[in-house]
Design a protein around this motif. Structure first.
Motif, mmCIF file in Angstrom:
data_model
loop_
_atom_site.group_PDB
_atom_site.id
_atom_site.type_symbol
_atom_site.label_atom_id
_atom_site.label_comp_id
_atom_site.label_asym_id
_atom_site.label_seq_id
_atom_site.Cartn_x
_atom_site.Cartn_y
_atom_site.Cartn_z
ATOM 1 N N MET A 1 28.112 54.642 -149.100
ATOM 2 C CA MET A 1 27.489 55.730 -149.823
ATOM 3 C C MET A 1 26.303 56.286 -149.038
ATOM 4 S SD MET A 1 27.366 57.514 -152.554
ATOM 5 C CE MET A 1 26.218 58.477 -153.449
ATOM 6 N N ILE A 2 25.395 55.398 -148.651
ATOM 7 C CA ILE A 2 24.211 55.842 -147.910
ATOM 8 C C ILE A 2 24.614 56.355 -146.529
ATOM 9 C CG2 ILE A 2 22.056 55.074 -146.874
ATOM 10 C CD1 ILE A 2 21.647 53.283 -149.254
ATOM 11 N N PHE A 3 25.583 55.672 -145.914
ATOM 12 C CA PHE A 3 26.038 56.107 -144.590
ATOM 13 C C PHE A 3 26.633 57.513 -144.660
ATOM 14 C CE2 PHE A 3 29.249 56.225 -141.182
ATOM 15 C CZ PHE A 3 28.398 56.064 -140.108
ATOM 16 N N GLY A 4 27.422 57.786 -145.689
ATOM 17 C CA GLY A 4 27.999 59.116 -145.859
ATOM 18 C C GLY A 4 26.935 60.172 -146.083
ATOM 19 N N LEU A 5 25.906 59.826 -146.849
ATOM 20 C CA LEU A 5 24.802 60.757 -147.086
ATOM 21 C C LEU A 5 24.051 61.054 -145.788
ATOM 22 C CD1 LEU A 5 23.157 62.305 -149.235
ATOM 23 C CD2 LEU A 5 21.739 60.260 -149.419
ATOM 24 N N ILE A 6 23.848 60.031 -144.974
ATOM 25 C CA ILE A 6 23.162 60.218 -143.691
ATOM 26 C C ILE A 6 23.976 61.132 -142.780
ATOM 27 C CG2 ILE A 6 22.499 59.036 -141.557
ATOM 28 C CD1 ILE A 6 21.589 56.694 -143.331
ATOM 29 N N ILE A 7 25.268 60.900 -142.709
ATOM 30 C CA ILE A 7 26.137 61.737 -141.875
ATOM 31 C C ILE A 7 26.130 63.180 -142.388
ATOM 32 C CG2 ILE A 7 28.541 62.140 -141.176
ATOM 33 C CD1 ILE A 7 27.200 59.847 -139.708
ATOM 34 N N VAL A 96 16.476 57.346 -139.748
ATOM 35 C CA VAL A 96 17.902 57.004 -139.742
ATOM 36 C C VAL A 96 18.205 55.899 -138.736
ATOM 37 C CG1 VAL A 96 20.192 57.912 -139.135
ATOM 38 C CG2 VAL A 96 18.684 59.210 -140.623
ATOM 39 N N VAL A 97 17.647 55.999 -137.544
ATOM 40 C CA VAL A 97 17.910 54.985 -136.523
ATOM 41 C C VAL A 97 17.285 53.647 -136.928
ATOM 42 C CG1 VAL A 97 17.455 54.349 -134.115
ATOM 43 C CG2 VAL A 97 18.229 56.644 -134.664
ATOM 44 N N SER A 98 16.107 53.668 -137.536
ATOM 45 C CA SER A 98 15.508 52.426 -138.042
ATOM 46 C C SER A 98 16.387 51.794 -139.106
ATOM 47 C CB SER A 98 14.124 52.693 -138.632
ATOM 48 O OG SER A 98 13.245 53.145 -137.654
ATOM 49 N N TYR A 99 16.878 52.608 -140.020
ATOM 50 C CA TYR A 99 17.786 52.113 -141.061
ATOM 51 C C TYR A 99 19.039 51.512 -140.429
ATOM 52 C CZ TYR A 99 21.146 52.172 -144.872
ATOM 53 O OH TYR A 99 22.117 51.822 -145.770
ATOM 54 N N GLY A 100 19.591 52.201 -139.442
ATOM 55 C CA GLY A 100 20.792 51.698 -138.775
ATOM 56 C C GLY A 100 20.570 50.372 -138.075
ATOM 57 N N TYR A 101 19.447 50.248 -137.375
ATOM 58 C CA TYR A 101 19.177 48.989 -136.677
ATOM 59 C C TYR A 101 18.925 47.842 -137.652
ATOM 60 C CZ TYR A 101 19.109 50.746 -131.921
ATOM 61 O OH TYR A 101 19.470 51.260 -130.713
ATOM 62 N N PHE A 102 18.261 48.117 -138.768
ATOM 63 C CA PHE A 102 18.027 47.050 -139.734
ATOM 64 C C PHE A 102 19.317 46.653 -140.450
ATOM 65 C CE2 PHE A 102 13.541 48.112 -139.231
ATOM 66 C CZ PHE A 102 13.032 46.831 -139.095
ATOM 67 N N LYS A 103 20.210 47.596 -140.691
ATOM 68 C CA LYS A 103 21.508 47.246 -141.254
ATOM 69 C C LYS A 103 22.324 46.415 -140.259
ATOM 70 C CE LYS A 103 22.526 48.580 -145.240
ATOM 71 N NZ LYS A 103 22.460 47.636 -146.349
ATOM 72 N N LEU A 104 22.236 46.768 -138.980
ATOM 73 C CA LEU A 104 22.911 45.989 -137.945
ATOM 74 C C LEU A 104 22.367 44.566 -137.912
ATOM 75 C CD1 LEU A 104 24.785 45.781 -135.433
ATOM 76 C CD2 LEU A 104 22.791 46.491 -134.087
ATOM 77 N N ARG A 105 21.056 44.424 -137.981
ATOM 78 C CA ARG A 105 20.430 43.100 -137.981
ATOM 79 C C ARG A 105 20.853 42.301 -139.215
ATOM 80 N NH1 ARG A 105 18.147 39.379 -134.637
ATOM 81 N NH2 ARG A 105 16.560 38.227 -135.727
ATOM 82 N N GLU A 106 20.913 42.953 -140.359
ATOM 83 C CA GLU A 106 21.340 42.284 -141.588
ATOM 84 C C GLU A 106 22.784 41.800 -141.456
ATOM 85 O OE1 GLU A 106 22.268 43.791 -146.056
ATOM 86 O OE2 GLU A 106 20.391 44.480 -145.154
ATOM 87 N N TYR A 107 23.643 42.635 -140.879
ATOM 88 C CA TYR A 107 25.037 42.247 -140.668
ATOM 89 C C TYR A 107 25.139 41.070 -139.702
ATOM 90 C CZ TYR A 107 29.818 42.427 -138.988
ATOM 91 O OH TYR A 107 31.092 42.084 -138.612
ATOM 92 N N GLN A 108 24.389 41.107 -138.610
ATOM 93 C CA GLN A 108 24.414 40.007 -137.653
ATOM 94 C C GLN A 108 23.943 38.706 -138.280
ATOM 95 O OE1 GLN A 108 21.963 41.628 -134.558
ATOM 96 N NE2 GLN A 108 23.691 42.532 -133.462
ATOM 97 N N MET A 109 22.911 38.785 -139.128
ATOM 98 C CA MET A 109 22.409 37.580 -139.798
ATOM 99 C C MET A 109 23.443 37.032 -140.785
ATOM 100 S SD MET A 109 19.253 36.972 -138.691
ATOM 101 C CE MET A 109 18.232 36.272 -139.931
#
Length: 140
Positions: A1-7, A96-109
């Motif tokens: 949902m949030i990803f679609g809104l960002i795009i 947006v890039v900060s949000y993306g990197y933190f989501k990536l970090r959350e996924y990696q964790m």
């Protein structure tokens, strides 16, 4: 949902800033490189926890340096036709890039946690045999 809104917001902003597309892309590029470098420096795995604050400070200084250098280079080459579009683009894409990197970090964790959970939840078969006590009672 949030990803679609960002795009969707990114595409709409790109279309609306069509006359100033170079300013839009310069804001995006500088924000992506600056935030990516700061993220990479700030979240390094270190053996010494005392270095965490130092790494955050180094990341902040690197982000500031990359941003200032990028803006100076873009202004020197006359790529910015609208400073307003550039600043809005930089602000939006830094969020947006900060949000993306933190989501990536959350996924990696979460992947690392699942991997550790699976390993520790695996039953271990113990095949050790018990040694019976062999004490002899003296015969009287």
């Amino acid at each position: 949902m949030i990803f679609g809104l960002i795009i969707l917001l990114s595409i709409v902003a790109g279309i609306l800033s069509g006359e100033h597309f170079h300013s839009f892309m310069a804001g995006f590029g500088i924000a992506a490189v600056a935030i990516g470098t700061a993220y990479w420096l700030a979240f390094r795995a270190t053996r010494y926890p005392q270095l965490a604050l130092l790494m955050l400070l180094v990341a902040m200084i690197a982000k500031l340096g990359i941003t200032v250098t990028g803006v100076v280079l873009v202004i020197k080459t006359n790529l910015i036709s609208s400073p307003f579009i550039f600043s809005l683009s930089y602000l939006f894409f830094s969020i947006v890039v900060s949000y993306g990197y933190f989501k990536l970090r959350e996924y990696q964790m979460s992947v690392a946690e699942k991997r550790n959970t699976v390993v520790s939840a695996t039953p271990i078969k113990r095949t050790a045999t018990l040694i019976a006590p062999t004490t002899t009672t003296p015969q009287i």
